[in-house]
Motif scaffolding. Structure first.
Motif, PDB file in Angstrom:
ATOM      1  N   CYS A  92      -0.731  -2.724   1.467  1.00  0.00           N
ATOM      2  CA  CYS A  92      -1.891  -3.603   1.304  1.00  0.00           C
ATOM      3  C   CYS A  92      -3.050  -2.829   0.674  1.00  0.00           C
ATOM      4  O   CYS A  92      -3.078  -1.590   0.684  1.00  0.00           O
ATOM      5  N   PRO A 110      -2.988  -8.393   1.116  1.00  0.00           N
ATOM      6  CA  PRO A 110      -1.551  -8.123   0.922  1.00  0.00           C
ATOM      7  C   PRO A 110      -1.175  -8.164  -0.554  1.00  0.00           C
ATOM      8  O   PRO A 110      -1.789  -8.866  -1.350  1.00  0.00           O
ATOM      9  N   THR A 114       4.104  -6.268   0.190  1.00  0.00           N
ATOM     10  CA  THR A 114       3.934  -6.444   1.635  1.00  0.00           C
ATOM     11  C   THR A 114       5.115  -7.238   2.168  1.00  0.00           C
ATOM     12  O   THR A 114       5.354  -8.370   1.774  1.00  0.00           O
TER      13      THR A 114
END
Length: 453
Positions: A92, A110, A114
């Motif tokens: 992230c 994100p 992710t």
């Protein structure tokens, strides 16, 4: 290998969280045991798994060990630990942020790398530190809250109440009353704020999906119990745990016919949702109870026997039984029946996606059948009531459907563009031909007519 694992035990502490040497971790064990006091059983189990997994990562990662970051350290340590986890493990982007009330936060964005959603982890850690503070096992402020956030939020709320009193001469009425038409201001004390991770349901609009799943189960060897349970999921769009928790009293509500009542998310065991099934599903369930379930029932009872029992007794009798006579567990069904059956037929589908399929099909149906805007809105309201949502999820589904339909929309745009392009080329050729004919001499035109050109 995880550094910690959860063991179920008997006694005062029903769970023990132990390390690789079998020694218990005091704070993790304490949280595993007291979490059901603050959350539903399913939420508590999910939160404990999240916290234990994060604690295992913390105890084994070399960078964390080298930096001496502790799970139960000061808030600054915990926040640094989480920021490193989000950037290194979850891929992230962690950026500086500032709340509208002025306190500092961290914004988590994100990326496509992710691997999973992060809301549950953040909520679990907030619950973990909050519970330990109440028990006196964590002696700092909750690290999931920004510094001074609670105080500033309380000051802002007092300011808003004072301003309302000065304007109206009285305190504000509750939002439910509808007297004060003022939007309720929501504040958050969270230090970590997720951005760009808005949840959207998955759009499944294949009408033959139910038939494909039932065929896969039949080929794999599902019994009438699995068939009945799956048909309930497709007929009603309910969650798997809601279907597995159905009792004979829930079905006796309609005298074992086409309506059942069930629990709902956050209803704490109360039957707040109505489920409607088809005639074919009714027949499957009736056959299951009379022919298969009766073999595992402690008293070999069939539908006729259940119909004679008082409702109070039926509330404790599960509809779907295992061979041991115990209630069917959702994880057991998912792991040992649903996944292997669908995998054997090459289907990649989770149980919860059936719920999204049901809502998508329902929305498509009401949009096709509605003849006016009023009828459409009434039908959409009926879907909201049927799904028993606490908040209106239809705008979220509308957005998901729009995204799902983008390729089709783009295709229609491209077809239209090609048609316009072809029409323009043909028009240009005709104009060029007429212009060329106008420039020809009389002798050239006569010659072409003689030669048949």
């Amino acid at each position: 290998m995880q550094a910690y694992k959860i063991l179920r035990t008997d006694g005062i502490y029903p769970f023990h969280v132990v390390d690789q040497d079998g020694l218990p971790h005091l704070e993790l064990t304490l949280y595993a045991c007291i979490a059901p006091k603050y959350h539903s059983s399913r939420t508590a189990r999910a939160y404990v798994k999240e916290v234990v997994a994060f604690a295992s990562w913390t105890a084994s990662h070399p960078v964390v060990i080298r930096q001496n970051w502790q799970l139960l350290g000061a808030p600054e340590q915990v926040r640094a630990l989480l920021a490193f986890f989000f950037t290194s493990e979850m891929k992230c982007v962690v950026a500086l942020g500032k709340d509208r009330l002025g306190f500092e936060t961290r914004r988590i964005e994100p990326t496509w790398e992710t691997g999973r959603r992060l809301e549950r982890l953040l909520a679990a850690l907030r619950s973990f530190y909050g519970a330990l503070r109440l028990c006196g096992r964590y002696h700092y402020e909750n690290p999931m809250d920004a510094d001074g956030a609670r105080q500033r939020i309380e000051e802002e709320r007092r300011r808003l109440v004072t301003a309302h009193i000065q304007t109206h001469g009285r305190g504000p009425m509750p939002p439910e009353s509808g007297v004060d038409l003022v939007r309720e201001v929501r504040f958050s004390a969270a230090y970590f704020r997720l951005r760009g991770d808005k949840w959207l349901p998955e759009v499944l609009d294949d009408p033959s999906l139910m038939n494909a799943v039932v065929t896969a189960g039949d080929q794999w060897g599902w019994s009438m119990r699995e068939m009945g349970l799956v048909r309930v999921l497709f007929d009603t769009g309910c969650r798997l745990h809601e279907a597995c928790h159905l009792t004979m009293a829930d079905w006796f509500h309609s005298r074992f016919m086409k309506e059942l009542v069930s629990i709902n998310k956050g209803s704490h065991g109360r039957r707040t949702k109505r489920l409607f099934i088809t005639d074919r599903t009714v027949k499957v369930l009736q056959r299951y109870v009379d022919e298969q379930r009766v073999l595992f029932d402690p008293y070999q009872r069939n539908l006729a026997a259940f119909a004679k029992l008082p409702t109070e007794l039926l509330r404790d009798i599960p509809l779907f039984l295992t061979k041991r006579g115990t209630p069917l567990d959702p994880d057991h069904f998912r792991r040992d029946y649903w996944t292997p059956a669908l995998s054997s037929s090459g289907l990649q589908l989770r149980c919860h996606q059936v719920r999204h399929w049901f809502v998508t099909m329902a929305l498509n149906d009401v949009h096709k059948r509605s003849r006016s805007e009023e009828e459409l809105q009434n039908s959409r309201g009926a879907i909201r009531e049927l799904m028993a949502w606490k908040t209106d999820m239809l705008p979220t589904y509308d957005q998901a459907i729009r995204r799902h339909n983008l390729p089709e929309l783009a295709h229609h745009i491209h077809v239209r563009m090609e048609q316009e392009h072809s029409t323009a080329l043909a028009r240009k050729k005709r104009q060029s031909a007429r212009k060329g004919n106008a420039l020809k001499t009389v002798s050239q035109q006569m010659l072409e007519e003689m030669l048949g050109l």
